[in-house]
Write a protein that holds these residues in place. Structure first.
Motif, PDB file in Angstrom:
ATOM      1  N   VAL A  17     -51.889 -43.796  47.811  1.00 42.29           N
ATOM      2  CA  VAL A  17     -52.423 -45.132  48.076  1.00 42.29           C
ATOM      3  C   VAL A  17     -52.943 -45.199  49.515  1.00 42.29           C
ATOM      4  N   PRO A  18     -54.075 -45.866  49.754  1.00 43.29           N
ATOM      5  CA  PRO A  18     -54.619 -45.970  51.108  1.00 43.29           C
ATOM      6  C   PRO A  18     -53.590 -46.479  52.110  1.00 43.29           C
ATOM      7  N   HIS A  19     -53.619 -45.864  53.282  1.00 42.39           N
ATOM      8  CA  HIS A  19     -52.679 -46.175  54.353  1.00 42.39           C
ATOM      9  C   HIS A  19     -53.469 -46.142  55.659  1.00 42.39           C
ATOM     10  N   PRO A  20     -53.127 -46.953  56.644  1.00 40.89           N
ATOM     11  CA  PRO A  20     -53.883 -46.948  57.903  1.00 40.89           C
ATOM     12  C   PRO A  20     -53.564 -45.752  58.789  1.00 40.89           C
ATOM     13  N   ALA A  21     -53.668 -44.581  58.232  1.00 37.03           N
ATOM     14  CA  ALA A  21     -53.459 -43.334  58.956  1.00 37.03           C
ATOM     15  C   ALA A  21     -54.156 -42.215  58.199  1.00 37.03           C
ATOM     16  N   VAL A  22     -54.456 -41.142  58.902  1.00 34.41           N
ATOM     17  CA  VAL A  22     -54.982 -39.930  58.274  1.00 34.41           C
ATOM     18  C   VAL A  22     -53.787 -39.106  57.814  1.00 34.41           C
ATOM     19  N   THR A  23     -53.777 -38.727  56.550  1.00 40.91           N
ATOM     20  CA  THR A  23     -52.639 -38.014  55.973  1.00 40.91           C
ATOM     21  C   THR A  23     -52.914 -36.512  55.929  1.00 40.91           C
ATOM     22  N   VAL A  24     -51.949 -35.736  56.417  1.00 38.58           N
ATOM     23  CA  VAL A  24     -52.015 -34.276  56.365  1.00 38.58           C
ATOM     24  C   VAL A  24     -50.810 -33.787  55.572  1.00 38.58           C
ATOM     25  N   VAL A  25     -51.045 -32.959  54.562  1.00 34.19           N
ATOM     26  CA  VAL A  25     -49.968 -32.373  53.763  1.00 34.19           C
ATOM     27  C   VAL A  25     -49.980 -30.867  53.984  1.00 34.19           C
ATOM     28  N   VAL A  26     -48.864 -30.336  54.473  1.00 27.41           N
ATOM     29  CA  VAL A  26     -48.717 -28.893  54.660  1.00 27.41           C
ATOM     30  C   VAL A  26     -47.673 -28.411  53.665  1.00 27.41           C
ATOM     31  N   VAL A  69     -60.005 -32.907  52.305  1.00 32.21           N
ATOM     32  CA  VAL A  69     -60.493 -31.650  52.849  1.00 32.21           C
ATOM     33  C   VAL A  69     -59.317 -30.686  52.960  1.00 32.21           C
ATOM     34  N   GLY A  70     -59.504 -29.452  52.532  1.00 31.21           N
ATOM     35  CA  GLY A  70     -58.464 -28.441  52.675  1.00 31.21           C
ATOM     36  C   GLY A  70     -58.149 -28.201  54.143  1.00 31.21           C
ATOM     37  N   LEU A  71     -56.879 -28.114  54.473  1.00 32.78           N
ATOM     38  CA  LEU A  71     -56.496 -27.909  55.877  1.00 32.78           C
ATOM     39  C   LEU A  71     -57.014 -26.571  56.395  1.00 32.78           C
ATOM     40  N   GLU A  72     -57.116 -25.584  55.519  1.00 34.41           N
ATOM     41  CA  GLU A  72     -57.655 -24.290  55.944  1.00 34.41           C
ATOM     42  C   GLU A  72     -59.110 -24.411  56.373  1.00 34.41           C
ATOM     43  N   ASP A  73     -59.845 -25.360  55.805  1.00 39.74           N
ATOM     44  CA  ASP A  73     -61.234 -25.563  56.214  1.00 39.74           C
ATOM     45  C   ASP A  73     -61.320 -26.099  57.634  1.00 39.74           C
ATOM     46  N   LEU A  74     -60.247 -26.726  58.115  1.00 39.00           N
ATOM     47  CA  LEU A  74     -60.233 -27.283  59.469  1.00 39.00           C
ATOM     48  C   LEU A  74     -59.563 -26.338  60.462  1.00 39.00           C
ATOM     49  N   TRP A  75     -58.462 -25.714  60.051  1.00 41.00           N
ATOM     50  CA  TRP A  75     -57.674 -24.897  60.969  1.00 41.00           C
ATOM     51  C   TRP A  75     -57.750 -23.396  60.699  1.00 41.00           C
ATOM     52  N   ASP A 123     -54.805 -20.430  60.971  1.00 41.32           N
ATOM     53  CA  ASP A 123     -53.635 -21.099  61.557  1.00 41.32           C
ATOM     54  C   ASP A 123     -52.860 -21.857  60.490  1.00 41.32           C
ATOM     55  N   THR A 124     -53.557 -22.343  59.463  1.00 37.63           N
ATOM     56  CA  THR A 124     -52.882 -23.034  58.365  1.00 37.63           C
ATOM     57  C   THR A 124     -51.988 -22.085  57.599  1.00 37.63           C
ATOM     58  N   THR A 125     -52.483 -20.886  57.310  1.00 38.30           N
ATOM     59  CA  THR A 125     -51.683 -19.889  56.593  1.00 38.30           C
ATOM     60  C   THR A 125     -50.458 -19.507  57.396  1.00 38.30           C
ATOM     61  N   ARG A 126     -50.628 -19.296  58.691  1.00 36.48           N
ATOM     62  CA  ARG A 126     -49.489 -18.916  59.535  1.00 36.48           C
ATOM     63  C   ARG A 126     -48.459 -20.044  59.598  1.00 36.48           C
ATOM     64  N   LEU A 127     -48.920 -21.289  59.668  1.00 40.67           N
ATOM     65  CA  LEU A 127     -47.980 -22.413  59.693  1.00 40.67           C
ATOM     66  C   LEU A 127     -47.223 -22.505  58.380  1.00 40.67           C
ATOM     67  N   HIS A 176     -42.146 -21.834  55.384  1.00 41.91           N
ATOM     68  CA  HIS A 176     -41.439 -21.242  54.246  1.00 41.91           C
ATOM     69  C   HIS A 176     -40.218 -20.449  54.709  1.00 41.91           C
ATOM     70  N   GLU A 177     -40.345 -19.778  55.838  1.00 44.96           N
ATOM     71  CA  GLU A 177     -39.246 -18.953  56.353  1.00 44.96           C
ATOM     72  C   GLU A 177     -38.170 -19.779  57.038  1.00 44.96           C
ATOM     73  N   THR A 178     -38.506 -20.995  57.442  1.00 42.84           N
ATOM     74  CA  THR A 178     -37.555 -21.851  58.158  1.00 42.84           C
ATOM     75  C   THR A 178     -36.572 -22.475  57.174  1.00 42.84           C
ATOM     76  N   GLN A 179     -35.311 -22.570  57.570  1.00 43.82           N
ATOM     77  CA  GLN A 179     -34.259 -22.954  56.636  1.00 43.82           C
ATOM     78  C   GLN A 179     -33.925 -24.441  56.620  1.00 43.82           C
ATOM     79  N   SER A 180     -34.277 -25.185  57.657  1.00 44.40           N
ATOM     80  CA  SER A 180     -33.859 -26.590  57.714  1.00 44.40           C
ATOM     81  C   SER A 180     -35.063 -27.490  57.968  1.00 44.40           C
TER      82      SER A 180
END
Length: 268
Positions: free
Chosen positions: A35-44, A109-115, A118-122, A127-131
């Motif tokens: 749903v529209p929100h007054p912010a730009v949403t990034v999903v990693v 827009v795919g985050l890889e298209d912007l970053w 660096d997106t793959t490394r993030l 994925h490797e981080t436990q918490s």
């Protein structure tokens, strides 16, 4: 469908950034709405994903992505996902993402298209981080490192946006230009380029968002309409349907406000 929702224990280093973590899984797909929100949403995302988001053209997107300030809800189909969701104030989004918010507005827009890589490394590090605590810290560090001061919004645009936010969408837009000392044409042009919406549309989006938070917390539609600056209750209902694609009774029960734990529906 089972949901695990995490929130940072401390405020992100950058002003205008909010985060939440999600782990969702179940026996079958669930249909939700972004749903529209007054912010730009990034999903990693960083797990074995099985979800897609459909944009206004009918195209499906999956993986790590960015959603600009939108005018209508985007259908989401979820079977399983692990991700960190970031909401960026539009006054800092361009400085972090490096893309025009006018071009991003309403688009996915795919985050890889912007970053790039660096997106793959993030994703791999998440994925490797436990918490969740470590994941939030990693994303916070990444956002801070990508901030470019030369891409920040004009101070006049920042002031106008913050007046709209502080007033919960009740600031009279015709007063904005005079207050910053610009012509109306200049402010509307710069605001649209740097925020991704016209001031009038921004006011409507912020007002809707505030009203929906109150509705989810159980306030009556009549009281919300009166307090939020709507002409009447039917005016509120029309805005909710326009922004969510559903009537009020359906919109208040959907789990799209998860980044705000105060508004998360208790029935979910």
């Amino acid at each position: 469908m089972a949901w695990e929702i995490a929130r940072p224990s401390r405020t992100p280093a950058l002003r205008g950034v909010d985060m939440a973590g999600f782990r969702i899984h179940g026996d079958g797909p669930a249909q939700l709405r972004a749903v529209p929100h007054p912010a730009v949403t990034v999903v990693v995302e960083f797990g074995d994903r099985c979800f897609d988001v459909r944009d206004s053209t009918g195209r499906n997107h999956s993986g790590s992505l960015t959603l600009g300030l939108a005018g209508s809800a985007a259908p989401v189909r979820v079977e399983a996902i692990e991700c960190v969701q970031v909401r960026l104030s539009p006054v800092v989004a361009h400085a972090i993402l490096g893309c025009s918010l006018a071009e991003l507005s309403g688009n996915i827009v795919g985050l890889e298209d912007l970053w790039g890589r660096d997106t793959t490394r993030l994703r791999e590090r998440l994925h490797e981080t436990q918490s969740w605590h470590e994941r939030f810290a990693l994303v916070d560090t990444t956002l801070s490192a990508r901030l470019r001061d030369d891409r920040r919004a004009d101070p006049e645009v920042v002031w106008a946006w913050r007046q709209i936010i502080a007033s919960r969408g009740r600031f009279r837009v015709e007063h904005l230009a005079a207050r910053v000392g610009w012509s109306r044409q200049r402010l509307w042009s710069r605001f649209g380029t740097q925020i991704g919406l016209t001031p009038k549309r921004a006011v409507r989006l912020v007002r809707f968002d505030h009203a929906m938070h109150r509705l989810v917390r159980g306030h009556s539609p009549a009281q919300v309409a009166a307090d939020s600056g709507y002409a009447d209750q039917s005016h509120l209902y029309r805005d909710v349907r326009e922004f969510t694609g559903t009537p009020v009774t359906s919109a208040v029960s959907e789990p799209w406000l998860a980044v705000d734990d105060r508004a998360w529906p208790s029935s979910t």
